[in-house]
Scaffold this motif. Structure first.
Motif, mmCIF file in Angstrom:
data_model
loop_
_atom_site.group_PDB
_atom_site.id
_atom_site.type_symbol
_atom_site.label_atom_id
_atom_site.label_comp_id
_atom_site.label_asym_id
_atom_site.label_seq_id
_atom_site.Cartn_x
_atom_site.Cartn_y
_atom_site.Cartn_z
ATOM 1 N N ASP A 1 30.198 14.379 -6.621
ATOM 2 C CA ASP A 1 30.730 13.715 -7.812
ATOM 3 C C ASP A 1 29.616 13.370 -8.795
ATOM 4 O O ASP A 1 29.733 13.633 -10.003
ATOM 5 N N GLU A 2 28.544 12.791 -8.292
ATOM 6 C CA GLU A 2 27.419 12.435 -9.157
ATOM 7 C C GLU A 2 26.799 13.696 -9.769
ATOM 8 O O GLU A 2 26.467 13.722 -10.953
ATOM 9 N N TYR B 1 28.947 14.995 -12.502
ATOM 10 C CA TYR B 1 28.814 14.103 -13.659
ATOM 11 C C TYR B 1 27.557 14.435 -14.469
ATOM 12 O O TYR B 1 27.581 14.402 -15.703
ATOM 13 N N THR C 1 25.504 6.368 -12.168
ATOM 14 C CA THR C 1 25.823 6.971 -10.868
ATOM 15 C C THR C 1 25.468 6.069 -9.691
ATOM 16 O O THR C 1 25.954 6.288 -8.584
#
Length: 188
Positions: free
Chosen positions: A75-76, A79, A95
């Protein structure tokens, strides 16, 4: 029968690389990048556009770190490809990830990524198709958790994932299916 798909960047798997640099104010910038990789035993090549904040930072500092994204931080990592450092000043801080200053180059090491290459800029080449940054690998850092009993990186423990340019997906990697310079010996 093969179907003609036209011109597209149809290479799979593509690495998901995290380029970390320092901004002018020493804050951290991280960019998700797929178009880069090893180009010599101790060199990496990044194909990047001039408009990125990361490009400016690389040019000013003469250094960057390059980490392999892992599934635990998917996810980070995604992003870092969604948000632009030119528009989101606190992109990295959002984050919750942390860094340590590299002891080899003027760039941050993202603590959570299992493998990091510490790189100094050798050359920034203006190409007809964009900018290519050549970086010399000064050192490789690896979390002990991804090493085997001989101290080598074990891809099964790495948790790396690849980018799929066909459908814009991410796919986990790690299953060993053969041995380089051995599996094909039966054909010799």
């Amino acid at each position: 029968m093969k179907k003609d798909l036209g011109v597209q960047p149809a290479i799979y798997p593509m690495p998901v690389l995290m380029i970390a640099t320092y901004n002018d104010d020493d804050s951290v910038d991280v960019m998700n990048m797929a178009w880069g990789g090893i180009c010599a035993r101790d060199m990496v090549a990044l194909n990047i556009s001039r408009g990125h904040k990361t490009t400016k930072n690389i040019e000013q500092r003469g250094a960057f770190t390059l980490s392999i994204a892992d599934v635990a931080h998917l996810d980070e990592s995604d992003y870092f490809g969604i948000a632009s450092g030119n528009k989101v000043a606190d992109k990295f801080e959002r984050t919750g990830m942390t860094t340590t200053k590299s002891t080899r180059v003027d760039a941050p090491v993202v603590d959570q990524y299992p493998i990091t290459l510490e790189c100094s800029v050798v050359e920034m080449q203006e190409q007809p198709y964009g900018l290519r940054v050549l970086g010399k690998i000064e050192n490789v850092l690896a979390d002990e958790a991804v090493l085997d009993e001989e101290g080598k990186v074990d891809p099964a423990k790495l948790g790396a994932f690849a980018f799929d340019q066909f459908q814009s997906g991410y796919y986990a990697l790690g299953e060993k299916v053969g041995q380089a310079w051995d599996s094909g010996k039966r054909l010799v």
